[in-house]
Design a protein around this motif. Sequence first.
Motif, PDB file in Angstrom:
ATOM      1  N   ALA A 252       0.905  -1.236   0.040  1.00 30.62           N
ATOM      2  CA  ALA A 252       0.131  -0.098   0.150  1.00 30.62           C
ATOM      3  C   ALA A 252       0.855   1.200  -0.231  1.00 30.62           C
ATOM      4  O   ALA A 252       0.504   2.090  -0.663  1.00 30.62           O
ATOM      5  N   ALA A 253       1.978   1.137   0.851  1.00 30.55           N
ATOM      6  CA  ALA A 253       2.790   2.313   0.665  1.00 30.55           C
ATOM      7  C   ALA A 253       3.527   2.702  -0.196  1.00 30.55           C
ATOM      8  O   ALA A 253       3.707   3.758  -1.087  1.00 30.55           O
ATOM      9  N   ILE A 254       3.877   1.553  -0.975  1.00 32.41           N
ATOM     10  CA  ILE A 254       4.686   1.658  -2.278  1.00 32.41           C
ATOM     11  C   ILE A 254       3.562   2.133  -3.507  1.00 32.41           C
ATOM     12  O   ILE A 254       3.872   3.192  -4.089  1.00 32.41           O
ATOM     13  N   LEU A 255       2.182   1.951  -3.448  1.00 27.97           N
ATOM     14  CA  LEU A 255       1.297   2.423  -4.380  1.00 27.97           C
ATOM     15  C   LEU A 255       1.422   4.157  -4.176  1.00 27.97           C
ATOM     16  O   LEU A 255       1.183   4.715  -5.025  1.00 27.97           O
ATOM     17  N   ALA A 256       1.043   4.223  -2.806  1.00 30.66           N
ATOM     18  CA  ALA A 256       1.171   5.707  -2.569  1.00 30.66           C
ATOM     19  C   ALA A 256       2.348   6.713  -2.750  1.00 30.66           C
ATOM     20  O   ALA A 256       2.176   7.673  -3.401  1.00 30.66           O
ATOM     21  N   GLY A 257       3.559   6.222  -2.651  1.00 33.35           N
ATOM     22  CA  GLY A 257       4.480   6.639  -2.943  1.00 33.35           C
ATOM     23  C   GLY A 257       4.707   6.879  -4.534  1.00 33.35           C
ATOM     24  O   GLY A 257       5.626   7.839  -4.719  1.00 33.35           O
ATOM     25  N   SER A 258       4.374   5.926  -5.169  1.00 30.43           N
ATOM     26  CA  SER A 258       4.810   5.930  -6.624  1.00 30.43           C
ATOM     27  C   SER A 258       3.686   6.685  -7.557  1.00 30.43           C
ATOM     28  O   SER A 258       4.186   7.115  -8.639  1.00 30.43           O
ATOM     29  N   LEU A 259       2.549   6.628  -7.144  1.00 30.47           N
ATOM     30  CA  LEU A 259       1.330   6.893  -8.017  1.00 30.47           C
ATOM     31  C   LEU A 259       0.807   8.335  -7.793  1.00 30.47           C
ATOM     32  O   LEU A 259       0.081   9.026  -8.468  1.00 30.47           O
ATOM     33  N   SER A 260       1.237   8.674  -6.486  1.00 32.15           N
ATOM     34  CA  SER A 260       0.588  10.066  -6.392  1.00 32.15           C
ATOM     35  C   SER A 260       1.091  11.222  -7.120  1.00 32.15           C
ATOM     36  O   SER A 260       0.144  12.341  -7.103  1.00 32.15           O
ATOM     37  N   ALA A 261       2.102  10.990  -7.953  1.00 32.26           N
ATOM     38  CA  ALA A 261       2.751  12.145  -8.508  1.00 32.26           C
ATOM     39  C   ALA A 261       1.986  11.967  -9.961  1.00 32.26           C
ATOM     40  O   ALA A 261       2.047  13.006 -10.833  1.00 32.26           O
ATOM     41  N   MET A 262       1.275  10.908 -10.424  1.00 30.79           N
ATOM     42  CA  MET A 262       0.601  10.706 -11.728  1.00 30.79           C
ATOM     43  C   MET A 262      -0.689  10.827 -11.763  1.00 30.79           C
ATOM     44  O   MET A 262      -1.425  11.172 -12.706  1.00 30.79           O
ATOM     45  N   ALA A 263      -1.611  10.826 -10.403  1.00 30.77           N
ATOM     46  CA  ALA A 263      -2.728  11.409 -10.462  1.00 30.77           C
ATOM     47  C   ALA A 263      -3.047  11.712  -8.973  1.00 30.77           C
ATOM     48  O   ALA A 263      -2.299  11.297  -7.948  1.00 30.77           O
ATOM     49  N   SER A 264      -4.202  12.451  -8.659  1.00 33.56           N
ATOM     50  CA  SER A 264      -4.747  12.605  -7.415  1.00 33.56           C
ATOM     51  C   SER A 264      -5.026  11.639  -6.714  1.00 33.56           C
ATOM     52  O   SER A 264      -6.048  10.883  -7.173  1.00 33.56           O
ATOM     53  N   PRO A 265      -4.641  11.227  -5.543  1.00 34.30           N
ATOM     54  CA  PRO A 265      -5.084   9.941  -4.803  1.00 34.30           C
ATOM     55  C   PRO A 265      -6.660   9.963  -4.318  1.00 34.30           C
ATOM     56  O   PRO A 265      -7.281  10.933  -4.069  1.00 34.30           O
ATOM     57  N   GLY A 266      -7.314   8.948  -4.636  1.00 35.83           N
ATOM     58  CA  GLY A 266      -8.732   8.792  -4.648  1.00 35.83           C
ATOM     59  C   GLY A 266      -9.714   9.149  -5.759  1.00 35.83           C
ATOM     60  O   GLY A 266     -10.685   8.947  -5.965  1.00 35.83           O
ATOM     61  N   SER A 267      -8.796   9.777  -6.855  1.00 27.76           N
ATOM     62  CA  SER A 267      -9.593  10.284  -7.871  1.00 27.76           C
ATOM     63  C   SER A 267      -9.798   9.021  -8.992  1.00 27.76           C
ATOM     64  O   SER A 267      -9.072   8.002  -8.756  1.00 27.76           O
ATOM     65  N   PRO A 268     -10.909   8.920  -9.967  1.00 29.92           N
ATOM     66  CA  PRO A 268     -10.952   7.966 -10.823  1.00 29.92           C
ATOM     67  C   PRO A 268      -9.762   7.591 -11.568  1.00 29.92           C
ATOM     68  O   PRO A 268      -9.523   6.335 -11.649  1.00 29.92           O
ATOM     69  N   ASP A 269      -8.953   8.635 -11.893  1.00 26.06           N
ATOM     70  CA  ASP A 269      -7.598   8.310 -12.717  1.00 26.06           C
ATOM     71  C   ASP A 269      -6.829   7.480 -11.768  1.00 26.06           C
ATOM     72  O   ASP A 269      -6.137   6.439 -12.114  1.00 26.06           O
ATOM     73  N   TYR A 270      -6.682   7.954 -10.404  1.00 26.45           N
ATOM     74  CA  TYR A 270      -5.985   7.054  -9.401  1.00 26.45           C
ATOM     75  C   TYR A 270      -6.305   5.713  -9.273  1.00 26.45           C
ATOM     76  O   TYR A 270      -5.477   4.836  -9.306  1.00 26.45           O
ATOM     77  N   LEU A 271      -7.463   5.405  -9.284  1.00 30.66           N
ATOM     78  CA  LEU A 271      -8.164   4.228  -9.150  1.00 30.66           C
ATOM     79  C   LEU A 271      -7.761   3.386 -10.226  1.00 30.66           C
ATOM     80  O   LEU A 271      -7.438   2.032  -9.895  1.00 30.66           O
ATOM     81  N   ALA A 272      -7.876   3.822 -11.362  1.00 27.38           N
ATOM     82  CA  ALA A 272      -7.511   3.080 -12.585  1.00 27.38           C
ATOM     83  C   ALA A 272      -6.069   2.816 -12.598  1.00 27.38           C
ATOM     84  O   ALA A 272      -5.818   1.634 -12.989  1.00 27.38           O
ATOM     85  N   LEU A 273      -5.230   3.611 -12.001  1.00 28.49           N
ATOM     86  CA  LEU A 273      -3.786   3.177 -12.229  1.00 28.49           C
ATOM     87  C   LEU A 273      -3.209   2.132 -11.284  1.00 28.49           C
ATOM     88  O   LEU A 273      -2.719   1.161 -11.555  1.00 28.49           O
ATOM     89  N   VAL A 274      -4.124   2.161  -9.986  1.00 30.42           N
ATOM     90  CA  VAL A 274      -3.861   1.070  -8.872  1.00 30.42           C
ATOM     91  C   VAL A 274      -4.360  -0.167  -9.443  1.00 30.42           C
ATOM     92  O   VAL A 274      -3.719  -1.188  -9.314  1.00 30.42           O
ATOM     93  N   GLY A 275      -5.434  -0.191 -10.186  1.00 25.25           N
ATOM     94  CA  GLY A 275      -5.842  -1.491 -10.639  1.00 25.25           C
ATOM     95  C   GLY A 275      -5.076  -2.102 -11.672  1.00 25.25           C
ATOM     96  O   GLY A 275      -4.911  -3.222 -11.639  1.00 25.25           O
TER      97      GLY A 275
END
Length: 558
Positions: free
Chosen positions: A78-101
């Motif tokens: 979970a920490a890896i996801l937050a640290g790596s993807l928060s710069a690519m999309a806003s946490p909790g946004s639809p784009d962020y959810l798609a990246l996480v998936g």
Amino acid sequence: MALKLFRGVGPLDRTAILRDGLAGIALASMNIPQVLGYARIAGMPLVTGLYTALLAPVAFAIFASSRHLVVAADSGTAAILAGSLSAMASPGSPDYLALVGMVALLTAGLLLLARLFKLGFLADFLSRTVLVGFLTGVGIQIAIAMLSDMLGIAVDTRRTVVQLWELARGLGQVNGPTLALSAMVAAIILIGRRYAPRLPVSMAVVLAAIAASWWFDFAGHGIATIGPVPSGVPAFGLPDVIWTKTLPLLPVAGSCFVVIIAQSAATARVFAVRYKERVDVDADILGLAAANAAAAVGGAFVVNGSPSQTAMAEGAGARGQLAQVSFAVTVLVVLLFLTGPLQFLPRCVLASVVFAIAVRMVDIAGLRAILLETPSEFALALVTAAAVAAAGVEYGILLAIALSLLRHVRHSYHPHTMVLQPNEHGGWAPVPAAPGLETEPGLILYRFSADLFYANAGRFADEVLALIDHAPTPVRWFVVEAAAISDLDYSAARSLSDLFRELARRDVNIAFARVGLYLKADMTRHGLLEILDEGRLFPTLHGALAAVRQPQQPTQPV
């Protein structure tokens, strides 16, 4: 590739079904609030933490072999996801959810490749010593992480050392009611585990805390609760991410892959050893691939084999993967009907439940046994535990693998070497090799207890020459008892060829006893038998001695 399904579920009978079914419900009572917290760490909506426990555990139970490993959300990934993807999309946004998936789907693909190439053997490099240290370190890390909620002190970091510092600075801000409730819950669970280990004490405590929080308005008295949680099942489907955004996700998926392989294998191995079971790591990797694929299509994020949740399941009485299926069914019921009451659960109660589990993960008995038997390995266990606790699971488990490998390499680099001497019973007594020893006048029988490779070949040659130089009488024959030598690499072969020429210059004959087929093949392949006559290779020590004690040079082939 023939698949064996549901290996971790059976055998089932009425007792096992009841035991694991109740354990799954108990696990849900302890774990549901925890996965909500992991969702917060990952930058995801809280309800997606529940989604990680919906399809993924069932997928893992179908394909895996481990009877104990629990797969769900995990703090490290979970920490890896937050640290790596928060710069690519806003946490909790639809784009962020798609990246996480998509990261979960890519991670599943990497795990599937690992299964196809049978990379499960990598887990074999985790020694039992570092596994004890690993689990102890995880317990310490989790226990410290729970203290902030148990004391009611805000902590903004997940690094254990910094957490301790912030807790020490905030001791004057401890929330009295929160601390009192935490101490009471932890005490009840620990006492219940000691005197009534078969009862679902943790589940009862959680249900009672929810009821009391609602009735007495804990939130209004300064005791924080987890707050509202949406109800309903997720929308199923593949994450919608274009190709150009998928490629930058590969390093993120790779990081998750490494942590999942190492942590899951280590945890499964610990509990398999505890129950004297065998684990097929390759099958577990396939189960993890299926679990992450299920998470990706089920609106969740990367899942992992969790040491804390596995310990929770064991403490609840689970002895098979049916508990995970029961866990998933319980989560489904909660999603459909019970998310309303869940909002009243005090955070400190959740933290106290997890704290009690973490205390049990600190393997004092295992550490004591290692200390009494092998103090040097005890130091390895402590280093592993400290690294996991201080640097985090993802770095600590990599250090654990490195320490296991270094221990093996150190043994091969500096193996036990012996000079064989006759004893009073007519046999041979091995004595640690040291200059000045000989087997009998003019003869040294030397045992080398490892394969020869580039790192230890020089030590081999140096010790042979030192034994010859300091022998009480001039050495005519030097016999290597080679039962433990089954492999020669190129560098070792070159060192041996130089040694053979040096011994020939000194008029010392060398022979090899107990030579196996693989050693002889390697010596032939590297051209050593062009220097050393094949008649100096013997399948038995008796044959070598009979030959070297003759006045003429031996010619008997293997």
